[in-house]
Motif scaffolding. Structure first.
Motif, PDB file in Angstrom:
ATOM      1  N   VAL A 102      14.105   9.213   3.317  1.00  0.00           N
ATOM      2  CA  VAL A 102      13.124   8.093   2.982  1.00  0.00           C
ATOM      3  C   VAL A 102      12.882   8.175   1.423  1.00  0.00           C
ATOM      4  N   GLY A 103      12.864   6.558   0.999  1.00  0.00           N
ATOM      5  CA  GLY A 103      12.657   6.560  -0.247  1.00  0.00           C
ATOM      6  C   GLY A 103      12.395   5.153  -0.616  1.00  0.00           C
ATOM      7  N   GLU A 104      12.503   4.616  -1.628  1.00  0.00           N
ATOM      8  CA  GLU A 104      12.169   3.256  -1.943  1.00  0.00           C
ATOM      9  C   GLU A 104      13.159   2.267  -1.503  1.00  0.00           C
ATOM     10  N   ALA A 105      14.522   2.479  -1.381  1.00  0.00           N
ATOM     11  CA  ALA A 105      15.686   2.007  -1.003  1.00  0.00           C
ATOM     12  C   ALA A 105      15.664   1.901   0.636  1.00  0.00           C
ATOM     13  N   PHE A 106      15.327   3.118   1.342  1.00  0.00           N
ATOM     14  CA  PHE A 106      15.300   3.202   2.410  1.00  0.00           C
ATOM     15  C   PHE A 106      14.059   2.162   3.105  1.00  0.00           C
ATOM     16  N   VAL A 107      13.197   2.396   2.633  1.00  0.00           N
ATOM     17  CA  VAL A 107      11.986   1.495   2.940  1.00  0.00           C
ATOM     18  C   VAL A 107      12.119  -0.124   2.804  1.00  0.00           C
ATOM     19  N   HIS A 108      12.934  -0.258   1.698  1.00  0.00           N
ATOM     20  CA  HIS A 108      13.030  -1.837   1.272  1.00  0.00           C
ATOM     21  C   HIS A 108      13.898  -2.334   2.189  1.00  0.00           C
ATOM     22  N   ASP A 109      15.054  -1.536   2.458  1.00  0.00           N
ATOM     23  CA  ASP A 109      15.852  -2.354   3.609  1.00  0.00           C
ATOM     24  C   ASP A 109      15.666  -2.252   5.109  1.00  0.00           C
ATOM     25  N   GLY A 110      14.696  -1.068   5.494  1.00  0.00           N
ATOM     26  CA  GLY A 110      14.279  -1.195   6.771  1.00  0.00           C
ATOM     27  C   GLY A 110      13.521  -2.248   7.034  1.00  0.00           C
ATOM     28  N   THR A 111      12.350  -2.530   6.102  1.00  0.00           N
ATOM     29  CA  THR A 111      11.341  -3.498   6.077  1.00  0.00           C
ATOM     30  C   THR A 111      11.998  -4.844   6.170  1.00  0.00           C
ATOM     31  N   LEU A 112      12.972  -5.147   5.330  1.00  0.00           N
ATOM     32  CA  LEU A 112      13.885  -6.387   5.524  1.00  0.00           C
ATOM     33  C   LEU A 112      14.294  -6.594   6.893  1.00  0.00           C
ATOM     34  N   LEU A 113      14.803  -5.645   7.237  1.00  0.00           N
ATOM     35  CA  LEU A 113      15.680  -5.791   8.763  1.00  0.00           C
ATOM     36  C   LEU A 113      14.464  -6.091   9.794  1.00  0.00           C
ATOM     37  N   ASN A 127       1.205  -5.174  10.998  1.00  0.00           N
ATOM     38  CA  ASN A 127       0.279  -4.048  10.611  1.00  0.00           C
ATOM     39  C   ASN A 127       0.960  -2.791  10.523  1.00  0.00           C
ATOM     40  N   ASP A 128       1.074  -2.492   9.350  1.00  0.00           N
ATOM     41  CA  ASP A 128       2.353  -1.432   9.066  1.00  0.00           C
ATOM     42  C   ASP A 128       1.694   0.011   8.601  1.00  0.00           C
ATOM     43  N   MET A 129       2.431   0.896   8.719  1.00  0.00           N
ATOM     44  CA  MET A 129       2.051   2.333   8.456  1.00  0.00           C
ATOM     45  C   MET A 129       3.326   3.326   8.195  1.00  0.00           C
ATOM     46  N   TYR A 130       3.460   3.267   6.859  1.00  0.00           N
ATOM     47  CA  TYR A 130       4.739   3.995   6.536  1.00  0.00           C
ATOM     48  C   TYR A 130       4.494   4.601   4.788  1.00  0.00           C
ATOM     49  N   PHE A 131       5.476   5.213   4.708  1.00  0.00           N
ATOM     50  CA  PHE A 131       5.433   5.800   3.211  1.00  0.00           C
ATOM     51  C   PHE A 131       6.001   4.560   2.451  1.00  0.00           C
ATOM     52  N   PHE A 132       5.767   4.627   1.085  1.00  0.00           N
ATOM     53  CA  PHE A 132       6.172   3.783  -0.228  1.00  0.00           C
ATOM     54  C   PHE A 132       5.573   2.378   0.079  1.00  0.00           C
ATOM     55  N   PRO A 133       4.338   2.244   0.731  1.00  0.00           N
ATOM     56  CA  PRO A 133       3.634   0.861   1.043  1.00  0.00           C
ATOM     57  C   PRO A 133       3.994  -0.109   0.056  1.00  0.00           C
ATOM     58  N   LYS A 170      -3.097   6.964  -4.540  1.00  0.00           N
ATOM     59  CA  LYS A 170      -2.036   6.126  -4.716  1.00  0.00           C
ATOM     60  C   LYS A 170      -2.232   4.810  -3.911  1.00  0.00           C
ATOM     61  N   GLY A 171      -2.717   4.778  -2.809  1.00  0.00           N
ATOM     62  CA  GLY A 171      -3.182   3.714  -1.942  1.00  0.00           C
ATOM     63  C   GLY A 171      -3.976   2.764  -2.563  1.00  0.00           C
ATOM     64  N   LEU A 172      -5.323   3.472  -3.159  1.00  0.00           N
ATOM     65  CA  LEU A 172      -6.048   2.676  -3.823  1.00  0.00           C
ATOM     66  C   LEU A 172      -5.647   1.941  -4.883  1.00  0.00           C
ATOM     67  N   ASP A 173      -4.475   2.486  -5.634  1.00  0.00           N
ATOM     68  CA  ASP A 173      -3.846   1.970  -6.654  1.00  0.00           C
ATOM     69  C   ASP A 173      -3.177   0.697  -6.370  1.00  0.00           C
ATOM     70  N   ILE A 174      -2.507   0.785  -5.074  1.00  0.00           N
ATOM     71  CA  ILE A 174      -1.921  -0.407  -4.362  1.00  0.00           C
ATOM     72  C   ILE A 174      -2.629  -1.557  -4.165  1.00  0.00           C
ATOM     73  N   PHE A 175      -3.757  -1.072  -3.552  1.00  0.00           N
ATOM     74  CA  PHE A 175      -4.876  -2.037  -2.956  1.00  0.00           C
ATOM     75  C   PHE A 175      -5.556  -2.713  -4.145  1.00  0.00           C
ATOM     76  N   ASP A 176      -5.639  -2.127  -5.342  1.00  0.00           N
ATOM     77  CA  ASP A 176      -6.353  -2.899  -6.572  1.00  0.00           C
ATOM     78  C   ASP A 176      -5.367  -3.760  -7.268  1.00  0.00           C
ATOM     79  N   ARG A 177      -3.943  -3.365  -7.072  1.00  0.00           N
ATOM     80  CA  ARG A 177      -2.943  -4.297  -7.687  1.00  0.00           C
ATOM     81  C   ARG A 177      -2.590  -5.419  -6.788  1.00  0.00           C
ATOM     82  N   HIS A 178      -2.711  -5.428  -5.427  1.00  0.00           N
ATOM     83  CA  HIS A 178      -2.327  -6.515  -4.611  1.00  0.00           C
ATOM     84  C   HIS A 178      -3.313  -7.136  -3.829  1.00  0.00           C
TER      85      HIS A 178
END
Length: 439
Positions: A102-113, A127-133, A170-178
């Motif tokens: 699990v890392g950014e590449a794993f999450v990117h490709d798995g989410t794309l699939l 509605n998702d629950m995983y690392f590297f949201p 880290k989650g709060l930072d993502i929320f604020d940015r998006h």
């Protein structure tokens, strides 16, 4: 005559609101990504000129399906460790694989699939629950699918964060940015009562109330979870969450296979939402969610697939059928969870749980044009006496021909418009080789 972006004229329109409604001879008018009108076709053609006019003579048009619980990057672990009990599956196979890959590449490709699979199966919101949201948010934005991004919290270190407080920050930072992005919403996503301590849960309860965003959590998934909770905390998990201020209308409690009558009454009184994942629960032998009792008590029940490592697909048509059949078997009542109710669970009820019912979940003028066309003209669907019955009991996801999110066609005549199918297959093949060699 008013010019609009598109008019869609199917054989049937199933708006979900009002309940138990099927319209024939109607058209849906879409402009600037929203549903402008729903009216008889003759009136639509007299009143509006569409830049495009899609005629779907054998199709049912329904709201986009809402997958209210999944772990989208886990598509890369589909079928890796089947036919095992939950904790054996997690501890001896899934968690070790995640630790290695699990890392950014794993999450990117798995989410794309996952996005490709969901769009081809009529799901427009997940509605998702995983690392590297943040990576899941990025991919969702690029594809154009609607996503509720789970800001995961767990006590254990991962490749994304080291402890609960870091996950939250880290989650709060993502929320604020998006938070201003129209196709993204957010949930706090503490993994489960047995993996998150009291103090982080108290903080999440406070933040959820302050920011008015849901809390998305596995709760009462197995009998083992309940026994462990009583041994560690002296109470069942739901009671513990209630004491911590988490069992109100912002809670989306996933699985809920182990419930007593008093707990069902508590859920109804608190306005808590339940997310039912029937096929995952069956495959992991986790138990049976008492869906009919929950519905009769007035609890809002939505549907989710769970992740593909435990399902093994993201097929919401399959979940509707399994949920309807299982409810009848568990309750001993053949009238339990009729087709219209199952469809509502997969659409409007999921939107309500996510706080998005004003935006999606039904084909109502003013809402976003998140829609799916399902071809009921296939031989396997003949004859058609009741299209909603067919959508739940007879249709396969391969009969989804078109999927729109906010009026944008993301699947047209079974072809994805924002995902390169060939390139995606190559990337997934590479992951398969690496993961199989390591297991």
């Amino acid at each position: 005559m008013q010019s609009v972006d598109k008019i869609i004229t199917p054989r049937w329109i199933v708006p979900v609101e009002p309940d138990e409604t099927v319209l024939e001879g109607y058209s849906l008018v879409v402009h600037e990504g929203r549903i402008l009108d729903l009216l008889p076709t003759a009136e639509a053609e007299a009143r509006y000129h569409g830049e495009t006019h899609r005629r779907l003579a054998q199709h049912a048009l329904i709201p986009g399906l809402v997958n209210a619980h999944t772990h989208s990057p886990m598509t890369l672990l589909r079928g890796l460790a089947d036919d095992l009990p939950l904790m054996d599956w997690l501890q001896n196979h899934i968690w070790p694989a995640e630790g290695r890959f699990v890392g950014e590449a794993f999450v990117h490709d798995g989410t794309l699939l996952a996005a490709a699979e969901m769009l081809r199966g009529g799901t427009t919101c997940f509605n998702d629950m995983y690392f590297f949201p943040e990576t899941t948010a990025q991919v969702s934005g690029q594809v154009g699918i609607r996503a509720a991004i789970g800001l995961i919290v767990i006590d254990f270190p991962s490749a994304w964060a080291s402890q609960a407080s870091e996950y939250i920050e880290k989650g709060l930072d993502i929320f604020d940015r998006h938070k201003g992005e129209s196709l993204l919403s957010f949930c706090f996503a503490p993994h489960a009562p047995y993996t998150v301590a009291d103090e982080p849960l108290k903080r999440l309860a406070t933040l959820s109330a302050e920011l008015d965003i849901p809390v998305h959590m596995h709760v009462h998934e197995t009998a083992h979870e309940l026994e462990e909770s009583k041994a560690r905390f002296g109470v069942r998990p739901l009671e513990r969450l209630a004491r911590l201020g988490l069992s109100g209308p912002n809670l989306m409690a996933v699985h809920m296979t182990q419930l007593e009558s008093g707990e069902i009454a508590h859920l109804a009184g608190a306005g808590t939402h339940v997310v039912h994942c029937p096929e995952s629960n069956l495959k992991l032998a986790s138990g049976f969610c008492p869906v009919q009792a929950l519905v009769e008590a007035g609890v809002n029940v939505a549907l989710g697939t769970d992740g593909t490592a435990s399902n093994n697909d993201l097929d919401m048509f399959g979940e509707m059928r399994t949920a309807a059949l299982l409810a009848k078997g568990v309750s001993g009542n053949a009238a339990a969870l009729p087709a219209h109710t199952a469809l509502r669970m997969a659409t409007l009820n999921g939107a309500r749980a996510l706080g998005l019912a004003d935006e999606i979940g039904s084909l109502t003028p003013g809402k976003s044009a998140d829609m799916v066309a399902v071809n009921l003209g296939e031989l396997e669907s003949q004859p058609v006496y009741d299209p909603v019955s067919h959508l739940v009991y007879a249709v396969g996801r391969h009969q989804v021909s078109d999927t729109w999110v906010a009026g944008r066609p993301l699947l047209r005549d079974r072809q994805l418009t924002t995902i390169d199918d060939t390139q995606l297959r190559q990337r997934i093949s590479s992951w398969q080789t690496r993961i199989a060699e390591a297991d």
